[in-house]
Design a protein around this motif. Structure first.
Motif: not given
Length: 202
Positions: A180-195
């Motif tokens: 729903v928010m395609p401009t978010i940097p997915l890879e960066k956010i997912m990596t940060s969340n998993i970390n």
């Protein structure tokens, strides 16, 4: 490419572009450059075509991705990152990559997830496939957590099932944000969340 494969690939591309409900059977037949009889030789309805499409291109890809990453030679934290990034097409440069179909670099993975949301809402058969996949993903997450516990990199005073549920919630929630928010940097956010999640598991 044989006729059945051409029908499947054409239908998949149309579904990605317009959604399941907005694509007519006549549109699939015309775009596939076949006769009505040619279509019914391979499929008995649009619904049977739709089921074949999701099994061949979507859930085969999802399930193959999970199976592939079970054998990935990385630590548990890397496995958690890799599975979700591969599912959203953010890890397509990886070696031994699983592709949805030929020339799948052109696939809009965000459109794929939007298509699945529509399918789950409107069609029981897609909901059944989706539910089964998420249980398989939960089992994968649990196995990764248990692997981390056995290696001593995750606390052993935790419940693997509860941790797997929390991990999956982070994964799915991040993917839905990206849908729903395609401009978010997915890879960066997912990596940060998993970390951040990993810091709580250690």
């Amino acid at each position: 490419m044989d006729t059945k494969s051409r029908i499947l690939q054409t239908a998949f591309n149309l579904f990605l572009e317009k959604g399941f409900a907005s694509v007519s059977l006549n549109e699939v037949i015309k775009a596939s450059n076949i006769t009505t009889g040619g279509f019914y030789y391979h499929f008995d309805s649009k619904d049977s075509l739709m089921v074949a499409v999701i099994e061949k291109y979507i859930f085969n890809y999802f399930n193959s991705t999970v199976e592939q990453i079970k054998h990935f030679q990385g630590d548990p934290q890397e496995k958690l990152k890799k599975v979700v990034l591969t599912l959203v097409g953010a890890d397509l440069n990886a070696s031994n990559k699983t592709e949805i179909m030929e020339n799948s670099n052109g696939i809009d993975y965000r459109a794929l997830h939007i298509l699945l949301i529509e399918g789950v809402h409107k069609y029981d058969i897609i909901k059944e496939h989706y539910t089964k996949f998420y249980y398989n993903l939960l089992e994968f997450n649990k196995e990764v957590i248990e692997e981390g516990i056995s290696q001593g990199v995750i606390r052993n005073d935790t419940d693997p099932t509860e941790l797997a549920l929390m991990t999956q919630s982070v994964m799915v929630g991040t993917i839905m944000m990206w849908v729903v928010m395609p401009t978010i940097p997915l890879e960066k956010i997912m990596t940060s969340n998993i970390n951040q999640l990993w810091d709580r598991l250690k």
